[in-house]
Scaffold this active site. Structure first.
Site, PDB file in Angstrom:
ATOM      1  N   GLY A   1      27.528  11.533 -22.682  1.00 19.97           N
ATOM      2  CA  GLY A   1      27.440  10.287 -21.925  1.00 19.97           C
ATOM      3  C   GLY A   1      26.075   9.659 -22.069  1.00 19.97           C
TER       4      GLY A   1
ATOM      5  N   GLY B   1      23.309   6.972 -19.803  1.00 16.67           N
ATOM      6  CA  GLY B   1      22.998   6.247 -18.579  1.00 16.67           C
ATOM      7  C   GLY B   1      21.854   5.301 -18.825  1.00 16.67           C
ATOM      8  N   ALA B   2      21.367   4.695 -17.741  1.00 16.87           N
ATOM      9  CA  ALA B   2      20.289   3.728 -17.856  1.00 16.87           C
ATOM     10  C   ALA B   2      19.011   4.373 -18.373  1.00 16.87           C
ATOM     11  CB  ALA B   2      20.036   3.076 -16.496  1.00 16.87           C
ATOM     12  N   SER B   3      18.851   5.665 -18.132  1.00 13.97           N
ATOM     13  CA  SER B   3      17.581   6.293 -18.476  1.00 13.97           C
ATOM     14  C   SER B   3      17.657   7.220 -19.679  1.00 13.97           C
ATOM     15  CB  SER B   3      17.041   7.085 -17.275  1.00 13.97           C
ATOM     16  OG  SER B   3      17.952   8.085 -16.895  1.00 13.97           O
ATOM     17  N   GLY B   4      18.823   7.375 -20.297  1.00 16.32           N
ATOM     18  CA  GLY B   4      18.875   8.233 -21.459  1.00 16.32           C
ATOM     19  C   GLY B   4      20.263   8.670 -21.850  1.00 16.32           C
TER      20      GLY B   4
ATOM     21  N   VAL C   1      22.876  11.865 -22.850  1.00 17.00           N
ATOM     22  CA  VAL C   1      23.112  13.265 -22.518  1.00 17.00           C
ATOM     23  C   VAL C   1      24.020  13.881 -23.573  1.00 17.00           C
ATOM     24  CG1 VAL C   1      23.888  14.878 -20.747  1.00 17.00           C
ATOM     25  CG2 VAL C   1      23.008  12.640 -20.090  1.00 17.00           C
TER      26      VAL C   1
ATOM     27  N   LYS D   1      19.060  15.953 -21.882  1.00 16.48           N
ATOM     28  CA  LYS D   1      18.949  14.515 -21.731  1.00 16.48           C
ATOM     29  C   LYS D   1      17.760  14.035 -22.542  1.00 16.48           C
ATOM     30  CE  LYS D   1      19.498  10.642 -18.721  1.00 16.48           C
ATOM     31  NZ  LYS D   1      19.864  10.175 -17.402  1.00 16.48           N
TER      32      LYS D   1
ATOM     33  N   ASP E   1      22.870  15.744  -0.580  1.00 14.72           N
ATOM     34  CA  ASP E   1      24.033  15.185  -1.260  1.00 14.72           C
ATOM     35  C   ASP E   1      24.991  16.302  -1.678  1.00 14.72           C
ATOM     36  OD1 ASP E   1      25.590  13.110  -2.133  1.00 14.72           O
ATOM     37  OD2 ASP E   1      24.533  12.832  -4.035  1.00 14.72           O
TER      38      ASP E   1
END
Length: 496
Positions: A228, A230-233, A235, A250, A340
């Site tokens: 996958g 994402g905004a930061s890298g 994976v 990542k 969380d």
């Protein structure tokens, strides 16, 4: 979120992406030293709340009835304020990890949430009553509270965005610009504070070089499967040539990160946490502008896959609760709060091992698209998170209780409700009803009772729950393997 202290955590939530916005919006504007105290009151005739910003009021009225606002005005006000705060947090710049929090960070967050209403009303003249860029759905008769009580059984990204679209678009932009500014500060003081709080890029790269492994990651690891982005890298699964092990990596492009100092802080935190029931940080590698972060790979996916597809026995639920509690107790012993705990953040190995994660990129590894639209929503939250009363480590115990309900029912309470309405119900109702309560053993019922006490003083600690008789019925972890395989087959997932 994860174990870093004070300003580091808080700055991450509200960091502004300096390169992508007009600096003048915050340099020049209405005076920031004007503090206006607004009193939210209840209309005696309609039963609905007054004194909230107009965009908040409209959102509240679509999802919480006049009778509910009349009966629990504090819960309604707390719910809408916390919901707006959550939207702000979600719209913050990319978060490379999602580390745990400390009680100091929570105190700072409390102050920010308390200032939210004053800030919004102080700039009410800039609110979006002109419908500038606003969806016309908001005021449509068909969108009244009586027709918007629940969401579809399987929410989609589109339906979630539609709910959030009810917010005034310009009001959200305005809020994002304002967030993090002290009302008493002047622009000059604010600018100095920001400048002094961050390291230069050169200093950050130097610190990263000190803590990172010197190996060339492009040589050491063989990229096996992309998982996958994402905004930061990006994976991916990789094979470590040193021992042929499979790891999750990542690859973070540091040139695209506006807050490199946060990444440095979080790497330092991850290096200090190691436990058999945590998804552990393995190593970090720096190659020019790319930071590779290696973590344990859990090939069984998330507990979410199992709870949504397979019925679990009490002994299996007890085993998962025990392992999760061991992770929670470890974090609490380190003075940190997970905040969380939910099935999405419990990862499984094919051998039945159970590990807790909360590092944001891990969600990309095992995330289900429907559940990823739920990021930031409140279904597992303790009442005191919404109302901000006695907020501390025991929020994790409440969330564990809700996760146990997930393992019984397949989903947490209020899952079909909108996030705002779920927040209201958590604050107003407190302990949720458990449909299959009568089918549970006495020990399981008592365990849930101790997890789901609204009065924080009466709620058990993680250490106390580890000694609870319910955990004595825990089955061997290997009995989880057939459940994992069954869920993977149904969902067509594998991590090879």
């Amino acid at each position: 979120m994860t174990g870093r202290s004070g300003r580091g955590v808080f700055g991450k939530l509200f960091a502004k992406k300096q390169s992508n916005r007009d600096e003048r919006a915050t340099e020049i504007g209405m005076p920031t030293n004007v503090k206006q105290h607004i009193h939210v009151s209840k209309n005696s005739e309609t039963g609905m709340l007054e004194g909230l910003p107009s965009s908040w009021q409209r959102l509240l009225n679509t999802q919480i009835t006049p009778a509910e606002q009349h009966e629990n005005p504090d819960a309604a006000a707390a719910a809408v304020k916390f919901h707006i705060y959550t939207i702000k947090k979600e719209k913050a710049p990319n978060e490379p990890f999602k580390p745990f929090v400390t009680e100091q960070a929570i105190t700072e967050e409390d102050l920010e949430i308390e200032k939210l209403l004053d800030k919004k009303n102080a700039h009410q003249s800039q609110d979006s009553d002109l419908s500038f860029g606003q969806s016309s759905e908001e005021d449509a008769p068909g969108e009244s509270y009586s027709h918007r009580q629940t969401m579809p059984a399987q929410p989609t990204k589109h339906s979630m965005k539609k709910k959030d679209a009810m917010m005034d678009l310009t009001a959200i932009v305005e809020d994002l610009t304002m967030i993090g500014h002290e009302p008493e500060e002047s622009p000059i003081l604010r600018k100095k504070e920001i400048a002094n709080a961050t390291l230069t890029d050169e200093e950050i790269y130097e610190e990263l070089r000190k803590i990172c492994n010197k190996d060339d990651p492009y040589v050491r690891f063989e990229r096996a499967k992309d998982l996958g982005a994402g905004a930061s890298g990006v994976v991916f699964v990789a094979i470590d040539s040193k021992d042929n092990s499979r790891v999750a990596i990542k690859d973070i492009d540091l040139t695209k990160q506006s807050r490199k100092d946060l990444i440095l802080n979080e790497i330092n935190v991850l290096k200090g946490f190691n436990h058999k029931n945590l998804v552990n940080f393995l190593d970090a590698f720096l190659s020019y502008d790319h930071l590779w972060v290696a973590m344990e790979l859990l090939d069984g996916g998330s507990l979410t896959d199992v709870v949504t597809e397979v019925v679990m026995k009490e002994g299996q639920i007890a085993a998962v609760c025990r392992e999760t509690l061991q992770a929670i107790a470890f974090l609490h012993s380190k003075g940190t709060i997970h905040r969380d705990i939910k099935s999405d953040n419990v990862l499984l190995g094919m051998d039945g091992s159970v590990k807790v994660t909360d590092f944001g990129f891990c969600a990309n590894i095992v995330g289900d698209e429907k559940r990823q639209t739920m990021v930031g929503t409140p279904y597992w939250m303790a009442p005191e998170v919404v109302t901000r009363k006695q907020y501390g480590k025991k929020v994790d115990v409440w969330s564990l209780g809700i996760m146990a309900i997930e393992m019984i029912e397949g989903e947490p309470p209020y899952m079909k409700e909108t996030p705002l309405r779920a927040l209201y119900l958590i604050a107003a109702v407190g302990r949720p009803k458990i449909p299959r309560w009568e089918n549970l053993s006495a020990n399981f019922q008592d365990f849930l009772d101790k997890c789901l006490q609204v009065d924080v003083d009466l709620r058990a600690t993680a250490d106390e729950l580890l000694a609870h008789p319910f955990l004595e019925c825990a089955m061997e972890l290997r009995t989880l393997t057939p459940l994992i395989k069954a869920a993977q087959k149904i969902l067509h997932k594998n991590y090879d």
